[in-house]
Write an enzyme that holds these catalytic residues in place. Structure first.
Site, PDB file in Angstrom:
ATOM      1  N   TYR A  53       6.748 -29.595  15.724  1.00 21.46           N
ATOM      2  CA  TYR A  53       5.615 -29.155  14.923  1.00 21.46           C
ATOM      3  C   TYR A  53       4.386 -29.994  15.252  1.00 21.46           C
ATOM      4  O   TYR A  53       4.451 -30.949  16.015  1.00 21.46           O
ATOM      5  CB  TYR A  53       5.984 -29.275  13.438  1.00 21.46           C
ATOM      6  CG  TYR A  53       5.098 -28.478  12.517  1.00 21.46           C
ATOM      7  CD1 TYR A  53       4.890 -27.120  12.722  1.00 21.46           C
ATOM      8  CD2 TYR A  53       4.463 -29.085  11.436  1.00 21.46           C
ATOM      9  CE1 TYR A  53       4.075 -26.390  11.875  1.00 21.46           C
ATOM     10  CE2 TYR A  53       3.655 -28.358  10.583  1.00 21.46           C
ATOM     11  CZ  TYR A  53       3.457 -27.013  10.806  1.00 21.46           C
ATOM     12  OH  TYR A  53       2.647 -26.301   9.963  1.00 21.46           O
ATOM     13  N   ASN A 124       1.293 -18.367   3.739  1.00 18.79           N
ATOM     14  CA  ASN A 124       1.015 -17.143   4.503  1.00 18.79           C
ATOM     15  C   ASN A 124      -0.236 -16.403   4.028  1.00 18.79           C
ATOM     16  O   ASN A 124      -1.061 -16.010   4.852  1.00 18.79           O
ATOM     17  CB  ASN A 124       2.240 -16.225   4.502  1.00 18.79           C
ATOM     18  CG  ASN A 124       3.343 -16.774   5.407  1.00 18.79           C
ATOM     19  OD1 ASN A 124       3.089 -17.635   6.242  1.00 18.79           O
ATOM     20  ND2 ASN A 124       4.550 -16.287   5.225  1.00 18.79           N
ATOM     21  N   VAL A 153       2.798 -13.482   7.336  1.00 21.10           N
ATOM     22  CA  VAL A 153       1.344 -13.475   7.541  1.00 21.10           C
ATOM     23  C   VAL A 153       0.868 -12.050   7.794  1.00 21.10           C
ATOM     24  O   VAL A 153      -0.144 -11.610   7.251  1.00 21.10           O
ATOM     25  CB  VAL A 153       0.954 -14.401   8.718  1.00 21.10           C
ATOM     26  CG1 VAL A 153      -0.507 -14.211   9.097  1.00 21.10           C
ATOM     27  CG2 VAL A 153       1.222 -15.858   8.355  1.00 21.10           C
ATOM     28  N   ARG A 173       7.392  -4.454  17.199  1.00 17.85           N
ATOM     29  CA  ARG A 173       8.292  -4.260  18.331  1.00 17.85           C
ATOM     30  C   ARG A 173       9.327  -3.178  18.049  1.00 17.85           C
ATOM     31  O   ARG A 173       9.864  -2.588  18.956  1.00 17.85           O
ATOM     32  CB  ARG A 173       8.966  -5.596  18.690  1.00 17.85           C
ATOM     33  CG  ARG A 173       8.052  -6.483  19.531  1.00 17.85           C
ATOM     34  CD  ARG A 173       8.551  -7.912  19.627  1.00 17.85           C
ATOM     35  NE  ARG A 173       8.364  -8.632  18.364  1.00 17.85           N
ATOM     36  CZ  ARG A 173       8.597  -9.928  18.197  1.00 17.85           C
ATOM     37  NH1 ARG A 173       9.042 -10.642  19.208  1.00 17.85           N
ATOM     38  NH2 ARG A 173       8.395 -10.510  17.033  1.00 17.85           N
ATOM     39  N   ARG A 174       9.621  -2.925  16.740  1.00 16.99           N
ATOM     40  CA  ARG A 174      10.673  -1.965  16.398  1.00 16.99           C
ATOM     41  C   ARG A 174      10.078  -0.728  15.731  1.00 16.99           C
ATOM     42  O   ARG A 174       9.400  -0.844  14.710  1.00 16.99           O
ATOM     43  CB  ARG A 174      11.687  -2.632  15.457  1.00 16.99           C
ATOM     44  CG  ARG A 174      12.510  -3.725  16.150  1.00 16.99           C
ATOM     45  CD  ARG A 174      13.450  -4.404  15.160  1.00 16.99           C
ATOM     46  NE  ARG A 174      12.752  -5.270  14.223  1.00 16.99           N
ATOM     47  CZ  ARG A 174      13.031  -5.390  12.924  1.00 16.99           C
ATOM     48  NH1 ARG A 174      13.991  -4.663  12.387  1.00 16.99           N
ATOM     49  NH2 ARG A 174      12.354  -6.220  12.160  1.00 16.99           N
TER      50      ARG A 174
END
Lengths: 324, 324
Positions: A53, A124, A153, A173-174
């Site tokens: 991180y 988020n 987000v 993507r799906r």
């Protein structure tokens, strides 16, 4: 009381421990003693445990970036009472049974919001809100584009953009996410692929898109870069694919693009507390009416830290902690 | 007269032609008729012929982005005389025996500069100068970093940075360039590699580097991104490796980096002619004293367009045209 700590850098489920910690005393003036109701485990927490991180604190270290808690004791001169639910201000390690927090910086949670959603009101939604406002000044009706549109987000971007009169192009993507994100308020939802810029142009009537949010990196980023208009800005806030960030140099050079990184933690370090409160009050109604809603998969007590972290590393929905 | 044109998009040496064109008449008031002395063939010219450049004009089209010419006829009301050497203003197709140009926008070339170097006074030096001044305000003594340090732009960056009191870290791929670029004025010259950020920090005493110039893309860019300080800017002006532009998302996000594209052609489209002249007068002394010097490999007449272009595609030094 119990608190979750990281004792080494490595595989998250191997380096996390539940420790006995000293419970805070009665709060001094202006402070509140609170008991944890819910605190999420974010991908950034797992990254930190792996030592990957943006900060690498000396160990052992407390964990948890946000959460919601119940007031159990009040210092003098505060407006709170026992049982009030508050959003824990930025800067506390929230994975602990009890905390002492500043009453001035604590924000009360309205009754209509459950603990789990309230616990995710900050990281988020703030990331989404600040990316929408702090990089490019957009006019009502303008489109923004994002990939990772189904992420925490991403869903916050959809809700906040709509509340601000902006429109969103959402890349996923799906294909099975298309209807879901349209129902969540996404104006355009498209599956990523080679001809993405062409399909975006068709779906938006060739509207110039001056702002994009990049959460995937890799080829998905190269694809997204091709959709942003000349002079536009792409804000990189995550790299979920664990691939490098990729762009096509002619897009950068001939189309005068800007790519910027955004890290909420850095923003918080110098943020005016009044602005933080203002944004929190802007986010809470969107959480209350369900516009911002994160699917929750499981809630663990702090005593089950390893199990919770191990689950979080493979979960589709959110894993949360609550007091033990 | 002869002029070089592109008649199709494809392999540069197959799509280029030398054509018979109409010689311009005597110039009207305020204009000059000039004869070409030298005009370089740049990588951008070859990209345009392949159809991969930022503009794709309808064909056939004249070519050549810059050059130096000799005045052969003067319109009324100009300060020039026959035989004066002038830099051809931006916006002309320079690969032609004769041109008519605006006297107001023509800049005289001092006697100490040869035709070849004068012909390259604009594109690379302007790119270097504008990248040094238009993105980050630097204080005297600050470092800038660049890869492709041995390119035309890279060598101009070294010279112009030095003239402006800045220091340069120059990244190259071949160790044999180290001495050469140090002799050319590079303060630090390093060979690219995995530990580049560490070696840059050592060589600069950990000086924060707020501005970098990226001309290679691919892994070289990822490497360079790791050397730029928090909040810094990387300007992408070329992608010589023909690889995608690559960055490490944590560098972008946690270090708050900005990546910008720069394209000189776009700058010229809206540039104030007085500023153009000012920068030309800033560059000419650096060319005159040899600080900016581009190795020339061969000069061809316009009648040998195919041979010249074919040579340019594989040359190490610069290939130029001159009048036929």
């Amino acid at each position: 009381m119990l608190a979750v700590q990281v004792v080494d850098y490595g595989k998250p489920w191997e380096v996390v421990r539940t420790m006995e910690a000293t419970e805070p005393p009665s709060p001094p003036a202006g402070q509140l003693k609170v008991k944890l109701l819910a605190a999420p485990i974010h991908p950034a927490d797992l990254l930190l445990m792996r030592g990957l991180y943006g900060k690498r604190p000396s160990l052992p270290v407390g964990m948890g970036g946000e959460g919601v808690a119940s007031v159990v004791d009040v210092g003098e001169g505060t407006d709170f009472k026992r049982g009030d639910r508050v959003i824990i201000p930025y800067g506390h390690d929230t994975w602990a049974d009890h905390l002492t927090i500043s009453a001035k910086r604590a924000v009360k949670v309205p009754a209509g919001i459950d603990d789990a959603q309230a616990s995710m009101a900050m990281i988020n939604p703030f990331t989404a809100r600040l990316m929408l406002t702090d990089f490019v000044e957009l006019a009502p009706g303008e489109f923004v584009i994002q990939n990772a549109a189904n992420s925490g987000v991403g869903r916050a971007v959809i809700a906040i953009a709509k509340a601000r009169g902006l429109r969103t192009v959402n890349v996923v993507r799906r294909p099975e996410l298309i209807d879901e994100l349209k129902a969540a308020g996404g104006d355009v939802v498209l599956v990523d692929g080679q001809d993405l810029p062409k399909r975006v142009a068709e779906a938006t009537g060739n509207a110039p898109i001056r702002l994009g949010f990049e959460g995937v990196a890799g080829e998905a980023m190269r694809s997204l870069t091709g959709t942003v208009a000349e002079g536009g800005t792409l804000v990189v806030y995550a790299g979920m694919s664990a691939q490098p960030a990729v762009a096509f140099p002619p897009h950068l050079i001939f189309r005068d693009l800007t790519i910027r990184g955004f890290w909420l933690i850095k923003w918080f370090r110098s943020a005016d507390p009044r602005l933080v409160a203002e944004i929190q009050h802007e986010m809470l109604p969107l959480i209350a009416d369900g516009s911002i809603k994160v699917p929750v998969e499981h809630i663990y007590p702090l005593s089950s830290a390893r199990e919770a972290i191990s689950h979080a590393a493979r979960a589709k929905g959110k894993i949360l902690f609550t007091a033990s």
